[in-house]
Design an enzyme around this catalytic site. Structure first.
Site, PDB file in Angstrom:
ATOM      1  N   PHE A 190      -3.366   5.478 -10.528  1.00 16.14           N
ATOM      2  CA  PHE A 190      -2.611   6.243  -9.539  1.00 16.14           C
ATOM      3  C   PHE A 190      -3.567   7.022  -8.624  1.00 16.14           C
ATOM      4  O   PHE A 190      -4.777   6.927  -8.727  1.00 16.14           O
ATOM      5  CB  PHE A 190      -1.637   7.193 -10.254  1.00 16.14           C
ATOM      6  CG  PHE A 190      -0.314   6.544 -10.625  1.00 16.14           C
ATOM      7  CD1 PHE A 190      -0.159   5.165 -10.631  1.00 16.14           C
ATOM      8  CD2 PHE A 190       0.792   7.322 -10.965  1.00 16.14           C
ATOM      9  CE1 PHE A 190       1.056   4.572 -10.961  1.00 16.14           C
ATOM     10  CE2 PHE A 190       2.007   6.743 -11.295  1.00 16.14           C
ATOM     11  CZ  PHE A 190       2.146   5.372 -11.303  1.00 16.14           C
TER      12      PHE A 190
ATOM     13  N   MET B 279       0.850  -1.193   0.000  1.00 16.16           N
ATOM     14  CA  MET B 279       0.000   0.000   0.000  1.00 16.16           C
ATOM     15  C   MET B 279       0.883   1.239   0.000  1.00 16.16           C
ATOM     16  O   MET B 279       1.862   1.295   0.731  1.00 16.16           O
ATOM     17  CB  MET B 279      -0.883   0.006   1.245  1.00 16.16           C
ATOM     18  CG  MET B 279      -1.678   1.295   1.424  1.00 16.16           C
ATOM     19  SD  MET B 279      -2.806   1.224   2.835  1.00 16.16           S
ATOM     20  CE  MET B 279      -1.698   1.655   4.160  1.00 16.16           C
ATOM     21  N   ASN B 280       0.520   2.253  -0.837  1.00  9.27           N
ATOM     22  CA  ASN B 280       1.049   3.591  -0.566  1.00  9.27           C
ATOM     23  C   ASN B 280      -0.102   4.558  -0.376  1.00  9.27           C
ATOM     24  O   ASN B 280      -1.001   4.248   0.432  1.00  9.27           O
ATOM     25  CB  ASN B 280       2.168   4.020  -1.524  1.00  9.27           C
ATOM     26  CG  ASN B 280       1.876   4.002  -2.997  1.00  9.27           C
ATOM     27  OD1 ASN B 280       1.667   2.957  -3.568  1.00  9.27           O
ATOM     28  ND2 ASN B 280       1.886   5.143  -3.641  1.00  9.27           N
ATOM     29  N   ASP B 281      -0.104   5.684  -1.026  1.00 10.45           N
ATOM     30  CA  ASP B 281      -1.012   6.783  -0.683  1.00 10.45           C
ATOM     31  C   ASP B 281      -2.454   6.396  -0.343  1.00 10.45           C
ATOM     32  O   ASP B 281      -3.063   5.610  -1.068  1.00 10.45           O
ATOM     33  CB  ASP B 281      -1.131   7.747  -1.864  1.00 10.45           C
ATOM     34  CG  ASP B 281       0.179   8.030  -2.546  1.00 10.45           C
ATOM     35  OD1 ASP B 281       1.222   7.584  -2.057  1.00 10.45           O
ATOM     36  OD2 ASP B 281       0.152   8.718  -3.578  1.00 10.45           O
TER      37      ASP B 281
ATOM     38  N   GLU C 177       3.473  16.267  -5.300  1.00 13.33           N
ATOM     39  CA  GLU C 177       2.501  15.185  -5.489  1.00 13.33           C
ATOM     40  C   GLU C 177       1.328  15.385  -4.525  1.00 13.33           C
ATOM     41  O   GLU C 177       1.417  16.108  -3.535  1.00 13.33           O
ATOM     42  CB  GLU C 177       3.152  13.830  -5.186  1.00 13.33           C
ATOM     43  CG  GLU C 177       4.345  13.508  -6.075  1.00 13.33           C
ATOM     44  CD  GLU C 177       4.924  12.104  -5.842  1.00 13.33           C
ATOM     45  OE1 GLU C 177       5.176  11.427  -6.828  1.00 13.33           O
ATOM     46  OE2 GLU C 177       5.125  11.718  -4.681  1.00 13.33           O
TER      47      GLU C 177
ATOM     48  N   TRP D  62       9.424   7.261   0.762  1.00 14.99           N
ATOM     49  CA  TRP D  62       9.889   6.596  -0.458  1.00 14.99           C
ATOM     50  C   TRP D  62      11.365   6.200  -0.379  1.00 14.99           C
ATOM     51  O   TRP D  62      11.821   5.385  -1.177  1.00 14.99           O
ATOM     52  CB  TRP D  62       9.625   7.468  -1.687  1.00 14.99           C
ATOM     53  CG  TRP D  62       8.204   7.386  -2.140  1.00 14.99           C
ATOM     54  CD1 TRP D  62       7.285   8.399  -2.177  1.00 14.99           C
ATOM     55  CD2 TRP D  62       7.523   6.229  -2.638  1.00 14.99           C
ATOM     56  NE1 TRP D  62       6.080   7.944  -2.653  1.00 14.99           N
ATOM     57  CE2 TRP D  62       6.204   6.613  -2.940  1.00 14.99           C
ATOM     58  CE3 TRP D  62       7.887   4.893  -2.835  1.00 14.99           C
ATOM     59  CZ2 TRP D  62       5.251   5.718  -3.439  1.00 14.99           C
ATOM     60  CZ3 TRP D  62       6.943   4.009  -3.340  1.00 14.99           C
ATOM     61  CH2 TRP D  62       5.646   4.427  -3.637  1.00 14.99           C
TER      62      TRP D  62
ATOM     63  N   TRP E 265       6.058  -1.861  -4.468  1.00 14.33           N
ATOM     64  CA  TRP E 265       5.257  -1.020  -5.359  1.00 14.33           C
ATOM     65  C   TRP E 265       5.106  -1.654  -6.751  1.00 14.33           C
ATOM     66  O   TRP E 265       6.051  -2.229  -7.280  1.00 14.33           O
ATOM     67  CB  TRP E 265       5.916   0.356  -5.497  1.00 14.33           C
ATOM     68  CG  TRP E 265       5.055   1.332  -6.251  1.00 14.33           C
ATOM     69  CD1 TRP E 265       4.075   2.123  -5.725  1.00 14.33           C
ATOM     70  CD2 TRP E 265       5.099   1.617  -7.648  1.00 14.33           C
ATOM     71  NE1 TRP E 265       3.502   2.871  -6.727  1.00 14.33           N
ATOM     72  CE2 TRP E 265       4.114   2.575  -7.918  1.00 14.33           C
ATOM     73  CE3 TRP E 265       5.865   1.131  -8.714  1.00 14.33           C
ATOM     74  CZ2 TRP E 265       3.875   3.098  -9.196  1.00 14.33           C
ATOM     75  CZ3 TRP E 265       5.631   1.646  -9.992  1.00 14.33           C
ATOM     76  CH2 TRP E 265       4.652   2.614 -10.225  1.00 14.33           C
TER      77      TRP E 265
ATOM     78  N   ARG F 192      -0.666  14.586 -12.209  1.00 13.89           N
ATOM     79  CA  ARG F 192      -1.370  13.517 -11.484  1.00 13.89           C
ATOM     80  C   ARG F 192      -2.001  13.939 -10.158  1.00 13.89           C
ATOM     81  O   ARG F 192      -1.869  15.058  -9.718  1.00 13.89           O
ATOM     82  CB  ARG F 192      -0.426  12.350 -11.246  1.00 13.89           C
ATOM     83  CG  ARG F 192       0.812  12.653 -10.426  1.00 13.89           C
ATOM     84  CD  ARG F 192       1.605  11.364 -10.214  1.00 13.89           C
ATOM     85  NE  ARG F 192       2.830  11.568  -9.477  1.00 13.89           N
ATOM     86  CZ  ARG F 192       4.007  11.830 -10.018  1.00 13.89           C
ATOM     87  NH1 ARG F 192       4.127  11.945 -11.328  1.00 13.89           N
ATOM     88  NH2 ARG F 192       5.071  11.996  -9.250  1.00 13.89           N
ATOM     89  N   ASP F 193      -2.639  12.953  -9.555  1.00 13.28           N
ATOM     90  CA  ASP F 193      -3.188  13.005  -8.204  1.00 13.28           C
ATOM     91  C   ASP F 193      -4.315  14.037  -8.054  1.00 13.28           C
ATOM     92  O   ASP F 193      -4.254  14.942  -7.195  1.00 13.28           O
ATOM     93  CB  ASP F 193      -2.074  13.271  -7.172  1.00 13.28           C
ATOM     94  CG  ASP F 193      -0.906  12.294  -7.304  1.00 13.28           C
ATOM     95  OD1 ASP F 193      -1.106  11.227  -7.907  1.00 13.28           O
ATOM     96  OD2 ASP F 193       0.200  12.602  -6.818  1.00 13.28           O
TER      97      ASP F 193
END
Ligand code: FRU
Length: 607
Positions: free
Chosen positions: A212, A154-156, A325, A411, A180, A273-274
């Protein structure tokens, strides 16, 4: 013992091997059965193999070796690819298994085309079909009251949205390994921000790319036309380039349908992104904030499907030593009063104050088009630990609350932390507010009130003086490594007030109030396993308000320590990997004495 027997499959002679996948050259490639004889495997050379499954079970269990290069896996039914993924298929040793669901094949025979996995690899012997996948926790360092995925990476945190009594948490998820890759949106729901129910993957990669980070909103007025009250998800479709896509749910997030006209927003910028989408009440429009390299871009929309560029923010503002980000944008009252200010959150990696990832923010005004930072000369950090990243807030949270959640990692080493079955947890949820100090407006992060429900009966220690050292030998009768400490320290001459969480192995997390330079420090250099990364063994520090008396809340959970200043002055989030839970406290004074009043230790457990 290896049993080899001749059999016929599709009119061809092939070898059946149990115990070891054996090769048998018959001109058209070599075919073997794995230990699981329901798998017919043909090695074609150059790392390519075909696995045929006549009567698929629910899962193909894939053996993973984390040190291995990624192999490419294509699941094919009736000549169509129904799924493709990258997996670190085991070459020499199996670290763990991941389940590849075959349910979408609906009982039809399946062909799995595997590339970049040498024929002699151990994965061919170990691969097996199964109707179940065991997710029982096998990790002593898995947190108990912080969210972590049942298995995989898992990340964000993504798409956090509250609707009809449920907090939805989506997250960057790799179901095919604990590192990842293969980005999906995983999904969990909670009614109290503490107990989380794992739900199936919400959004899976497709022909536009991996899924993402992004956000969700509740479209109460049906501005997008997908239905009143639909949950609309915005995510980045990531392949060679990045673009924004939309998916919607009309069943409270249980299933999502991707919009047939994706992507909804493109750019020629490499980092694009994001998407964070919010409703702007004043202009009655939706606003999308995007991270675009070294800046944030703002777009507006009446209907969530068509977006117009409004402005860019970033040049000359804040920290720029890494990529920007995961932005967020919200309005908050200042000092609890009638005045309000806008906060623009911008995560940055690398370039955080202690190396790697961190969350910065800007305070100012926003008119629906442009955000103006009221103090461009200042860089403001939301948390002074090393493991607080990709922080965003819940959309539509009840009672006008602004509740944030961070990915509790960095990271610099996230892929290598010493867990296997899963990797990464989130921070505890925090309620955000704005306060004034020295004429500047700052963001405070306070543990969300729900966390009080974790508290069991406290052990209270009556106040004591620390002249040189003082020990509290036992924090909990059962050392579970899950507790909250509340304490107040008051200097009676001491200029450094130290205290350390310790275990019997000599591992410790040392904290100190340093009144000489007015900083609170957390040092994890001797906290346990630290050598999985060169940048893990470190200390982090936060500026302190002036004064001699300080109150602290410390949340400890298996592999993390989160420190919160009692007045909201700072938050500090750090991972630790002790070989046994910390269960004692050692206090040390320098330059004079100090007093510890109100030391309380609460065992924490899920209600
Ligand atoms: C932040 C991030 C995002 C991206 C996601 C990919 O940690 O790099 O910018 O969307 O992770 O997993």
């Amino acid at each position: 013992m290896n049993l080899i027997k001749k059999t016929a499959l599709h009119g061809k002679h092939m070898c059946v091997a149990t115990g070891l996948a054996l090769c048998c050259w018959l001109g058209m490639g070599n075919t073997a059965y794995a230990a699981d004889t329901r798998l017919a495997i043909e090695h074609l050379g150059d790392g390519q193999s075909i696995v045929r499954i006549e009567h698929p079970s629910s899962y193909l269990l894939l053996p993973v070796e984390e040190g291995a290069e990624e192999s490419k896996v294509y699941v094919i039914v009736n000549n169509e690819v129904i799924k493709n993924l990258n997996v670190r298929l085991a070459r020499k040793q199996v670290d763990y298994f991941v389940p590849l669901s075959l349910q979408a094949a609906n009982g039809q025979s399946v062909v799995v085309n595997v590339q970049l996995a040498p024929g002699g690899s151990i994965c061919w012997d170990e691969m097996k079909l199964s109707d179940t996948f065991d997710t029982t926790n096998r990790e002593p360092l898995r947190p108990t009251y912080h969210f972590s995925p049942a298995y995989g990476w898992m990340n964000d945190p993504n798409g956090m949205v509250y609707k009809d009594g449920e907090y939805h948490l989506f997250y960057q998820y790799n179901p095919y390994g604990s590192m990842w890759g293969n980005m999906h949106w995983g999904h969990a729901v909670s009614r109290d921000l503490l107990n989380w129910e794992h739900l199936p993957v919400a959004i899976a990669p497709d022909a536009l790319g991996a899924i993402f980070s992004g956000s969700c909103v509740v479209d109460s007025e049906n501005t997008a036309g997908f239905g009143k009250g639909a949950i609309i998800a915005f995510y980045t479709s990531a392949s060679e380039r990045q673009m924004q896509s939309l998916a919607y749910s009309t069943d409270n997030g249980r299933t999502f349908k991707k919009y047939e006209r994706n992507p909804i927003l493109t750019s020629d910028q490499r980092d694009f992104r994001d998407p964070k989408v919010i409703w702007h009440e004043e202009t009655q429009r939706w606003i999308m904030v995007l991270a675009v390299g070294q800046e944030l871009q703002l777009y507006s929309s009446p209907n969530l499907r068509e977006w117009t560029y409004e402005s860019s923010f970033g040049e000359g503002e804040g920290a720029h030593a890494g990529v920007w980000e995961c932005p967020d944008l919200f309005e908050l009252p200042v000092d609890g009063g009638p005045q309000k200010k806008w906060v623009l959150v911008c995560n940055i990696n690398p370039g955080g104050p202690f190396g790697g990832s961190a969350t910065q923010y800007f305070v100012g005004s926003f008119d629906g088009k442009r955000f103006v930072n009221e103090s461009p000369a200042l860089t403001k950090w939301m948390d002074y630990g090393k493991d607080h990243y990709a922080t965003v807030t819940w959309s539509n949270a009840p009672d006008n609350r602004t509740i944030a959640l961070a990915w509790m990692s960095n990271w610099e080493y996230a892929n290598f932390v010493p867990t296997k079955q899963f990797r990464s947890a989130n921070s505890v949820p925090r309620d955000l507010a704005l306060f004034t100090r020295n004429g500047q407006t700052y963001l405070s992060s306070t543990p969300s009130p729900e966390l009080l429900k974790l508290r069991d009966k406290a052990t209270t220690t009556s106040s004591f003086k620390v002249a040189r050292t003082h020990k509290v030998n036992t924090l909990l009768p059962q050392p579970t490594g899950t507790f909250e400490i509340e304490l107040t320290v008051q200097s009676n001459g001491a200029n450094v007030m130290r205290f350390a969480l310790c275990n019997s192995k000599g591992e410790e997390v040392e904290m100190r109030y340093n009144l000489l330079d007015h900083h609170f420090v957390m040092d994890r250099r001797k906290s346990g396993q630290v050598d999985f990364s060169k940048s893990f063994a470190t200390a982090t520090s936060a500026p302190l308000a002036s004064g001699k008396t300080f109150t602290l809340r410390l949340f400890v959970d298996k592999c993390s320590v989160e420190a919160f200043d009692g007045k909201g002055g700072f938050a500090m989030t750090n991972l630790v990997f002790p070989s046994e839970p910390y269960n004692s406290l050692r206090f040390t004074a320098e330059g004079g004495a100090y007093t510890v009043t109100n030391l309380k230790v609460y065992p924490l457990r899920l209600p």
